[in-house]
Scaffold this active site. Structure first.
Site, PDB file in Angstrom:
ATOM      1  N   GLU A 178      93.079  23.748 -29.031  1.00 45.65           N
ATOM      2  CA  GLU A 178      91.693  23.345 -29.268  1.00 45.65           C
ATOM      3  C   GLU A 178      90.823  23.024 -27.766  1.00 45.65           C
ATOM      4  OE1 GLU A 178      87.688  21.180 -29.136  1.00 45.65           O
ATOM      5  OE2 GLU A 178      89.869  20.692 -27.999  1.00 45.65           O
TER       6      GLU A 178
ATOM      7  N   ASP B  31      86.954  13.736 -33.437  1.00 50.54           N
ATOM      8  CA  ASP B  31      87.063  14.104 -31.383  1.00 50.54           C
ATOM      9  C   ASP B  31      85.913  13.838 -30.642  1.00 50.54           C
ATOM     10  OD1 ASP B  31      88.297  14.747 -29.183  1.00 50.54           O
ATOM     11  OD2 ASP B  31      87.686  17.793 -30.145  1.00 50.54           O
TER      12      ASP B  31
ATOM     13  N   ASP C 219      96.520  18.845 -28.791  1.00 51.57           N
ATOM     14  CA  ASP C 219      96.672  18.853 -27.323  1.00 51.57           C
ATOM     15  C   ASP C 219      96.076  18.456 -26.774  1.00 51.57           C
ATOM     16  OD1 ASP C 219      94.470  20.260 -28.170  1.00 51.57           O
ATOM     17  OD2 ASP C 219      94.442  21.668 -26.738  1.00 51.57           O
TER      18      ASP C 219
END
Length: 482
Positions: free
Chosen positions: A145, A169, A78
């Site tokens: 997330e 990330d 997402d």
């Protein structure tokens, strides 16, 4: 949409272009997850969806690398949906409009989704490659997330066999992350009472032009919080003339610093109100001249006929908002330049009989997070509100003896003739939650340089993506034997 086909590494950018073409905001990432699974089927890769919707794809080792340990590459599917005030973009149906600006890729007045779309694209590019050296690969793509870490919370033990996890990330090339903050949401509900308006003029006060940003990695930059500034504005105006509050709405995500907010009020004289608002705008611009050069505070007439809050409800709400702690609470005493504890007063919405307030509290230290929770809860409970803490996720405790961190450090030095920074990030990486199901997994987080995530100013440095890809593929080649 910009043509990314000329950018290098080509496979990664091709996947990112596809990712941008399929809407995938938090809670609405199913179309992208479905496409990924269909692609994995076409590539004859083994894949599965777990009970919460995470995607797991497995790839056998390349020739000669069968002896290496299994590595988990991890990203989230997402993206944060944030847009400019005038943008008509619909994140649920519209593709992201990308723009190449020199060495940067950005979007057309929306978030870009390079957080974590570049990481996700790199995972898919590894799966698609036929010329990379690597041991057994497991790619874990989690859902939701940004809005609650639902995928990480729901990850079950036994699904993954890897002993090493590389989280993709992080948002600064040249930095290796070995820990992150934990967090919790403060959900506040304040009951309000209304009455007929006594003042003749309805008006809307709007604060905007703020830069916003990620409520973890940007919280130390001193940017204005629209909700806090607007509450401060109402408090100041109350001292200068009679006003009646109709509604207060600001921010849209708990993990984004709110860029705009508006209050509908009633007053006796719009011209006098406008003069007072102009003075406050000048005051705020002076205070935030560096961090918020485009701040605006405006007032305009409104045709709103809704009942106003009673004086008691108005005073309680405004004073509680002003008293709510926000921003950096403490800097780390162990790691220079790293935020230890913070709070973001992220979202305020007004209904007929109550006002909802949502804060996100982060800390590297559980006891400090608890103290900030208690400070916010105490403030609002004194005001008569109900406060519920939810969505608590643990921090990822740093392990200075981590073998994979030492490996990434070594590989970086060998490939870039430079010394990487070993860091702890003040943001909610999923690694802390993965430790619940896989306590013995050795983890590290890397990524390209992404500026201003969670805001329409988000952009990724194109050259840093190439460096990140080199680092990632060289790490995979250097994974130790089983």
């Amino acid at each position: 949409m910009a043509d990314l086909s000329s950018l290098q590494p080509a496979p990664l950018w091709q996947f990112f272009q596809t990712i941008c073409s399929i809407p995938h905001p938090s809670k609405h990432e199913e179309a992208l997850a479905t496409w990924i699974c269909q692609w994995a089927t076409e590539q004859q890769l083994d894949w599965q969806r777990d009970t919460v919707g995470n995607v797991i794809i497995r790839k056998p080792p390349s020739a000669g690398c069968e002896h290496l340990q299994t590595t988990v590459l991890q990203a989230h599917i997402d993206m944060v949906p944030q847009k400019g005030v005038t943008s008509r973009h619909n994140f649920e149906i519209d593709p992201i409009e990308t723009i190449i600006d020199g060495d940067w890729l950005k979007a057309n007045d929306t978030t870009l989704g390079s957080d974590n779309g570049i990481g996700m694209a790199s995972c898919l590019a590894v799966l698609a490659s036929d010329d990379l050296a690597h041991g057994p690969i497991e790619v874990l793509l989690t859902i939701d997330e940004e809005a609650g870490m639902t995928g990480a919370f729901g990850l079950e033990a036994g699904l993954l066999s890897g002993s090493i996890l590389i989280n993709t990330d992080s948002e600064q090339e040249g930095e290796i992350y070995m820990g992150c903050a934990g967090g919790i949401d403060a959900n506040i509900k304040l009951a309000i009472e209304r009455q007929a308006a006594k003042l003749p003029v309805a008006a809307t006060i709007t604060i905007g032009g703020l830069r916003g940003g990620h409520s973890g990695v940007d919280i130390h930059l001193g940017r204005g919080n629209a909700n806090k500034l607007l509450a401060r504005t109402l408090l100041q105006l109350q001292h200068q003339q009679a006003i009646e509050l109709v509604s207060f709405d600001g921010g849209s995500l708990r993990n984004a610093i709110p860029r705009d907010a508006k209050a509908v009020i009633r007053c006796a004289d719009l011209a006098v109100l406008a003069e007072q608002v102009a003075i406050l705008q000048s005051c705020y611009r002076n205070e935030l001249s560096v961090s918020e050069p485009n701040l605006t505070l405006t007032v305009e007439a409104s045709d709103n006929q809704q009942q106003v809050l009673t004086n008691a409800s108005q005073q309680t709400f405004v004073q509680a908002m002003v008293a709510t702690v926000n921003g950096v609470m403490a800097m780390s005493q162990q790691i220079d330049g790293v935020t230890e504890t913070s709070s973001n007063l992220g979202v305020v919405t007004t209904a007929d009989d109550h006002i909802n307030v949502l804060c996100l509290i982060r800390s590297l230290i559980d006891s400090a997070r608890l103290h900030t929770e208690q400070a916010i809860a105490s403030c609002w409970q004194l005001a008569g509100a109900t406060v519920e803490m939810s969505g608590c996720y643990p921090g990822w405790a740093p392990n200075p003896e981590s073998p994979v961190m030492a490996l990434v450090d070594k590989v970086y030095r060998a490939n870039f003739s430079d010394e990487p920074k070993i860091m702890v990030i003040h943001a909610g990486l999923e690694c802390g939650l993965f430790k619940n199901a896989y306590p013995d997994m050795d983890m590290v987080s890397i990524g390209p340089t992404i500026k201003f995530p969670h805001s329409p100013d988000e952009k990724v440095q194109i050259s840093s993506v190439g460096n990140y890809w080199t680092l990632l593929t060289e790490i995979l080649k250097s994974i130790p034997a089983k």
